[in-house]
Write an enzyme that holds these catalytic residues in place. Structure first.
Site, mmCIF file in Angstrom:
data_model
loop_
_atom_site.group_PDB
_atom_site.id
_atom_site.type_symbol
_atom_site.label_atom_id
_atom_site.label_comp_id
_atom_site.label_asym_id
_atom_site.label_seq_id
_atom_site.Cartn_x
_atom_site.Cartn_y
_atom_site.Cartn_z
ATOM 1 N N TRP A 326 0.825 -1.199 0.000
ATOM 2 C CA TRP A 326 0.000 0.000 0.000
ATOM 3 C C TRP A 326 0.864 1.256 0.000
ATOM 4 O O TRP A 326 0.542 2.252 -0.647
ATOM 5 C CB TRP A 326 -0.933 -0.011 1.207
ATOM 6 C CG TRP A 326 -1.631 1.300 1.429
ATOM 7 C CD1 TRP A 326 -2.650 1.826 0.687
ATOM 8 C CD2 TRP A 326 -1.336 2.269 2.437
ATOM 9 N NE1 TRP A 326 -3.016 3.058 1.184
ATOM 10 C CE2 TRP A 326 -2.230 3.353 2.256
ATOM 11 C CE3 TRP A 326 -0.424 2.321 3.490
ATOM 12 C CZ2 TRP A 326 -2.218 4.466 3.086
ATOM 13 C CZ3 TRP A 326 -0.407 3.434 4.307
ATOM 14 C CH2 TRP A 326 -1.298 4.485 4.107
ATOM 15 N N HIS A 327 1.995 1.206 0.703
ATOM 16 C CA HIS A 327 2.893 2.359 0.712
ATOM 17 C C HIS A 327 3.559 2.547 -0.643
ATOM 18 O O HIS A 327 3.900 3.672 -1.021
ATOM 19 C CB HIS A 327 3.970 2.189 1.791
ATOM 20 C CG HIS A 327 3.478 2.408 3.185
ATOM 21 N ND1 HIS A 327 3.113 1.375 4.008
ATOM 22 C CD2 HIS A 327 3.263 3.542 3.893
ATOM 23 C CE1 HIS A 327 2.708 1.868 5.172
ATOM 24 N NE2 HIS A 327 2.788 3.176 5.134
ATOM 25 N N GLY A 328 3.748 1.463 -1.379
ATOM 26 C CA GLY A 328 4.385 1.551 -2.686
ATOM 27 C C GLY A 328 5.023 0.224 -3.048
ATOM 28 O O GLY A 328 5.127 -0.687 -2.224
#
Length: 390
Positions: A326-328
């Site tokens: 989700w962060h990347g």
């Protein structure tokens, strides 16, 4: 314009907040306050979502999610639509599709005489809100949604960019809840306290840490500078993000919405489970409730694993793996997620073994040692997250 990043934003905040405070003092009804929150959200959106093409993207995204919600509500109202899991998963996939596209390929496309990056600030948190609505429709907790309430919830401007993540039913309850002058006064006092705390955390402590501790270490390499960087980055990350969250909660309170807390003294956690009950609470609880617990319960129901500990351990990798992604898609985020999954599993294993081996005692000194050990494991995780090691 990123909310709460500069003092100009706070000047603009006076436009929605001054009337909101007056309405609270005058004891306005819940519907009047709800109408003002909607107008304030739409007004502030035009300021936050600059340039104009970003506003178009947000409007298009909102309409897309609204169509999904209405279609799924209509489908669930049919008798044969209540037990069809496939349609539910399809709606979840479609709902997160824009976010996945942004994470995997933040493309630049031509629009007339200018170009724009696909994706906008806050798309992750907007996705959490809409996915949460779809899940609660599936659970039968949401029977109907008004379009204007949907807008107020999804685009609620104090928490638009980086949360905290609220739940639809809780938010709507606050939105229309009648408040006496005394009740609103208490809420406003707490809101101002949060806002002043935000100024202390973000514009004083985080600024000083970044300027005099973190930034000089960006140009120093080796074991000792990296070791110092771990502390500097961890404290900076906390005070900067906790400051932002304090602003968001404080402004929400002044509007009459009790947005959930996001941090609860995370650096005094006694173990890694305790840490995730204190750090970015709205996010960790969202993942826990909507991903981890559902996977574990479904695994138990379908008897996927023979060993009773396998399901929660696989669930941890699923939970933190998704949180990392989700962060990347950078390697540092993936490693960060896997690292915390390993910490959760290791703690659970050692905690169970301690019941028979008794290698960890109880008392103030043991608690202090537990805090120090947990703190350093957490900070090493932040060092991975920072990208300094990768």
């Amino acid at each position: 314009m990123t909310p709460y990043e500069n003092f100009t934003f706070f000047i603009y905040l006076l436009i929605p907040l001054v009337p909101a405070v007056l309405l609270g003092i005058l004891g306005a009804t819940g519907r009047v306050r709800a109408a003002w929150i909607l107008l304030s959200t739409l007004g502030m959106l035009q300021y936050i979502a600059r340039p104009l093409d970003v506003l178009y993207q947000i409007v298009g995204y909102l309409l897309f999610q609204w169509i999904l919600v209405r279609l799924y509500l209509a489908y669930r109202s049919r008798e044969n639509g209540k037990n069809q899991v496939g349609v539910f998963y399809l709606m979840i996939v479609l709902s997160i599709l824009p976010l996945v596209g942004v994470k995997l390929n933040p493309s630049v496309i031509a629009l007339g005489f200018w170009q724009t990056v696909i994706g906008f600030i806050g798309i992750s948190y907007l996705t959490f809100r809409t996915v949460g609505i779809i899940i609660e429709i599936r659970d039968g907790l949401i029977k109907d949604i008004r379009f204007l309430d949907f807008i107020s919830f999804v685009l609620f401007f104090p928490t638009l960019a980086s949360g905290p993540i609220d739940r639809y039913r809780r938010f709507i309850t606050d939105l229309y809840k009648p408040l006496t002058r005394q009740e609103y006064g208490d809420l406003a006092v707490h809101g101002l306290d949060y806002i002043f705390r935000g100024f202390l955390y973000k514009f004083i402590i985080a600024y000083l840490i970044n300027k005099y501790w973190l930034d000089p270490l960006n140009h120093a390499f080796g074991f000792l500078p990296t070791f110092q960087y771990m502390y500097a980055y961890s404290f900076y990350l906390f005070f900067d993000f906790a400051g932002y969250s304090a602003f968001a909660i404080g402004v929400s309170y002044l509007l009459g919405i009790k947005t959930p807390e996001n941090f609860d003294k995370p650096f005094i956690s006694k173990n890694i489970k305790d840490f995730w009950n204190r750090w970015h609470i709205s996010l960790s609880f969202w993942f826990r409730d909507y991903i981890y617990m559902r996977f574990v319960l479904d695994s138990a129901k379908k008897k996927r694993f023979r060993n009773r500990y396998t399901a929660p351990y696989v669930g941890y990798f699923l939970l933190f793996g998704i949180m990392g992604l989700w962060h990347g898609i950078d390697l540092r985020y993936i490693l960060y997620g896997l690292y915390h999954a390993g910490l959760m599993i290791s703690f659970d294993f050692l905690d169970r073994k301690n019941r028979t081996w008794k290698f960890w005692g109880k008392g103030p000194m043991w608690d202090l040692l537990a805090i120090l050990v947990t703190l350093h494991f957490v900070m090493f995780g932040f060092l991975i997250f920072s990208g300094r090691l990768v």
